[in-house]
Scaffold this motif. Structure first.
Motif, PDB file in Angstrom:
ATOM      1  N   GLU A  49     -10.005  52.163  24.842  1.00  0.00           N
ATOM      2  CA  GLU A  49     -10.278  51.326  23.708  1.00  0.00           C
ATOM      3  C   GLU A  49     -10.935  52.282  22.671  1.00  0.00           C
ATOM      4  O   GLU A  49     -10.603  52.504  21.387  1.00  0.00           O
ATOM      5  CB  GLU A  49     -10.864  50.053  23.646  1.00  0.00           C
ATOM      6  N   ASP A  52      -8.821  55.686  21.760  1.00  0.00           N
ATOM      7  CA  ASP A  52      -7.590  55.304  20.682  1.00  0.00           C
ATOM      8  C   ASP A  52      -8.547  55.363  19.422  1.00  0.00           C
ATOM      9  O   ASP A  52      -7.720  55.774  18.346  1.00  0.00           O
ATOM     10  CB  ASP A  52      -6.942  53.843  21.109  1.00  0.00           C
ATOM     11  N   TYR A  53      -9.497  54.726  19.426  1.00  0.00           N
ATOM     12  CA  TYR A  53     -10.325  54.358  18.044  1.00  0.00           C
ATOM     13  C   TYR A  53     -10.408  55.804  17.398  1.00  0.00           C
ATOM     14  O   TYR A  53     -10.406  56.074  16.366  1.00  0.00           O
ATOM     15  CB  TYR A  53     -11.542  53.510  18.502  1.00  0.00           C
ATOM     16  N   ARG A 230      -7.521  43.164  22.151  1.00  0.00           N
ATOM     17  CA  ARG A 230      -7.901  44.265  22.529  1.00  0.00           C
ATOM     18  C   ARG A 230      -7.285  45.116  23.364  1.00  0.00           C
ATOM     19  O   ARG A 230      -7.325  46.416  23.316  1.00  0.00           O
ATOM     20  CB  ARG A 230      -9.507  44.022  22.818  1.00  0.00           C
ATOM     21  N   SER A 233      -4.940  48.223  23.095  1.00  0.00           N
ATOM     22  CA  SER A 233      -5.150  49.612  22.705  1.00  0.00           C
ATOM     23  C   SER A 233      -4.804  50.173  24.085  1.00  0.00           C
ATOM     24  O   SER A 233      -4.674  51.427  24.042  1.00  0.00           O
ATOM     25  CB  SER A 233      -6.663  49.611  22.602  1.00  0.00           C
ATOM     26  N   PHE A 237      -2.638  53.639  23.861  1.00  0.00           N
ATOM     27  CA  PHE A 237      -3.487  54.869  24.356  1.00  0.00           C
ATOM     28  C   PHE A 237      -2.757  55.805  25.323  1.00  0.00           C
ATOM     29  O   PHE A 237      -2.732  57.049  25.075  1.00  0.00           O
ATOM     30  CB  PHE A 237      -4.806  54.546  25.071  1.00  0.00           C
TER      31      PHE A 237
END
Length: 249
Positions: A49, A52-53, A230, A233, A237
């Protein structure tokens, strides 16, 4: 901060992970205190997560890569590194690294500060940890703060902590550490996400079987279906990792 060459790290979506085991990280932290330097130790525990962010937030990506250690907190990171044919030794769960640090603090009679979560949660986490680790001196503050509020950092400095565990979720926890790391000396600072909820007893960690099979995320989804958003992701990813793999050819 520790100076390390990026070539010695494993590149997954332009985050540079240290290829270390849990026991090696424990040794790194203990050695940090033995060397008696005035510097701090900034540890990032990054999962898919976060990775990816970071691909969409370059400043945050740069912040992570400036940390002393970036460890793979997530099966997806280990899978991604393997897909890229630059395998990591193992997953290093942030909650387990945090507790390893607190065990060390208990042996050395050190000071631990918990910053994050709701007041009642962090208070209960402190009580639970104090019972298990009686030689540690704990203090705490909830995480509903302005990350630019220097007064909080000033108050923590007065406590003179050896460790600060920041459980405010990404990117806020790492941004807080980056902003105020220079307020402290010889301190380990680490973002720990939802670990305070687990230590408080308000959330349960996956049973050992799920952890052993590296499918802890499945358990979290089963007990909290609200996490479905969530979890999106993870395939995103992995898709980005595939892009990285083919762009390298």
């Amino acid at each position: 901060m520790i100076n390390k060459c990026k070539d010695q790290r494993v590149n997954v979506l332009n985050l540079y992970f240290d290829n270390v085991t849990m026991s090696q990280m424990e040794e790194n932290v203990e050695r940090f205190f033995e060397e008696a330097r005035d510097e701090n130790l900034f540890i990032v525990t990054a999962n898919p997560e976060i990775a990816d962010y970071a691909t969409n937030h370059v400043r945050y990506q740069r912040l992570i890569n400036q940390a002393d250690y970036v460890v793979p907190d997530g099966t997806g990171i280990v899978m991604g590194a393997k897909m890229l044919k630059t395998p990591l030794k193992e997953r290093v769960p942030g909650i387990e690294l945090m507790e390893a640090c607190i065990r060390l603090a208990n042996r050395k009679q050190q000071r631990v500060y918990l910053l994050g979560s709701k007041e009642e949660i962090v208070q209960q986490a402190t009580r639970q940890l104090q019972t298990r680790y009686p030689n540690v001196t704990f203090d705490f503050h909830h995480g509903y703060i302005d990350v630019n509020d220097a007064q909080i950092a000033h108050d923590i400095r007065q406590f003179n902590p050896d460790y600060i565990f920041v459980g405010m979720g990404y990117p806020r926890q790492e941004e807080w550490i980056e902003r105020f790391v220079d307020h402290f000396e010889r301190t380990v600072l680490m973002g720990v996400g939802g670990s305070l909820e687990v230590f408080s007893g308000s959330k349960k960690r996956a049973p050992k079987l799920f952890r052993k099979l590296n499918v802890e995320w499945v358990y979290r989804f089963l007990i909290d279906w609200k996490r479905a958003g969530r979890l999106k992701s993870i395939p995103v990813f992995l898709y980005k990792v595939m892009q990285q793999k083919y762009n390298k050819k």
